[in-house]
Design an enzyme around this catalytic site. Structure first.
Site, short mmCIF file in Angstrom:
data_model
loop_
_atom_site.label_atom_id
_atom_site.label_comp_id
_atom_site.label_asym_id
_atom_site.label_seq_id
_atom_site.Cartn_x
_atom_site.Cartn_y
_atom_site.Cartn_z
N ASP A 1 -2.63 1.01 7.05
CA ASP A 1 -1.80 0.77 5.86
C ASP A 1 -1.31 -0.68 5.83
O ASP A 1 -1.17 -1.28 4.77
CB ASP A 1 -0.59 1.70 5.85
CG ASP A 1 -1.01 3.13 6.15
OD1 ASP A 1 -1.15 3.90 5.21
OD2 ASP A 1 -1.22 3.44 7.34
N ASP B 1 0.88 -1.17 0.00
CA ASP B 1 0.00 0.00 0.00
C ASP B 1 0.92 1.22 0.00
O ASP B 1 1.43 1.61 1.05
CB ASP B 1 -0.89 -0.02 1.25
CG ASP B 1 -1.86 1.15 1.28
OD1 ASP B 1 -2.25 1.63 0.20
OD2 ASP B 1 -2.22 1.59 2.38
N GLU C 1 -1.39 -1.13 -4.80
CA GLU C 1 -2.64 -0.39 -4.99
C GLU C 1 -2.52 0.53 -6.20
O GLU C 1 -1.53 1.24 -6.37
CB GLU C 1 -2.98 0.43 -3.75
CG GLU C 1 -4.34 1.10 -3.88
CD GLU C 1 -4.77 1.84 -2.63
OE1 GLU C 1 -4.73 1.23 -1.55
OE2 GLU C 1 -5.14 3.01 -2.74
#
Lengths: 175, 175
Positions: free
Chosen positions: B141, B7, B68
């Protein structure tokens, strides 16, 4: 001092190397564009740009790398690739210990043309004149990379010389 | 198959490694967050993140890296750093020849919770349940990185098995 200017981009990444020394006009060492195909996945394009930037740094051994500062409000359709290419350019320089400087487009335009809102043609014309080139550098990304290197020679270069003089003076005082 | 989920972010970059094999539940191998200080210049932060990602890849040898997918319309104040960190993550994987996959936040939410608009708490709760963790992974996260890895195990993993089966069948036909 030798400066590598980088105008970051995924499709075209402008590269320009400019030498400068006190009391002499600036001179162009090399100019070019790294290109990647939009048919490739973005990670392959980024790896290709990283290799290209590494090769330019290896060949020209710049004392500083000047990169265009990207803003989130720039062209939305290309901003992600431009941001990623600029991040890579920073990392390629920083992991070798080469100083990195970011200059905004208006700083660059103001430095080379005296006008922070100069258009691409004016910037190219001034870069051609400053470096006494026989023909204007093309494409615009290449001219922009040279303009970044010129800007850093004039702004960062002067700053570096001041810092070096201060450091030298401090050294004398310490002795 | 072992998947490293990332992430991306400059201040906090979530990292999560998930193992999967046919007919067995997914299992967490490692989870954590790379942090860099906003006091440092962006290029030093990026070099630090690159080193961190490289170290995770070296240690865990993932078969794929799931990152992501960033959109230009995301949070403008952090989008540049996020884009640059995601570009670095892609390059760290791609230059080793490790397959890269990008998954959108709504793909990830839909995969782990069945709802593409799930909130962070729901995602964390589902990650905790899917990986049978004693406590929820923190910060968000880190949970997001595990959710990316889970998504890739389920989406990409199935896709990879189909492609492998097709390739194997094609190989048999050629013989």
């Amino acid at each position: 001092m030798r400066v590598l200017g980088i105008d970051p981009g995924l499709t075209r990444c402008g590269m320009g190397v400019v030498d400068g020394s006190l009391g002499r006009p600036l001179s162009m060492v090399d100019v070019g564009v790294l290109r990647t195909s939009s048919d490739l996945p973005v990670w392959e394009r980024l790896v290709s740009i990283e290799k290209g930037i590494d090769a330019w740094i290896e060949e020209h051994r710049p004392d500083a790398v000047a990169i265009e500062r990207i803003f989130a409000r720039s062209n939305v359709s290309t901003i992600m690739g431009t941001a990623q290419a600029s991040g890579l350019a920073m990392v390629c320089a920083a992991r070798r210990g080469i100083p990195v400087a970011l200059h905004t487009p208006s700083e660059v335009k103001a430095a080379v043309s005296g006008n922070g809102r100069a258009d691409k043609q004016q910037v190219t014309a001034m870069v051609t004149r400053i470096l006494r080139l026989p023909t204007p550098p093309k494409p615009a990304d290449a001219a922009d990379a040279l303009a970044l290197a010129i800007t850093h020679q004039w702004r960062g270069g002067a700053q570096n010389r001041i810092e070096a003089a201060v450091a030298a003076a401090a050294g004398k005082v310490r002795r």
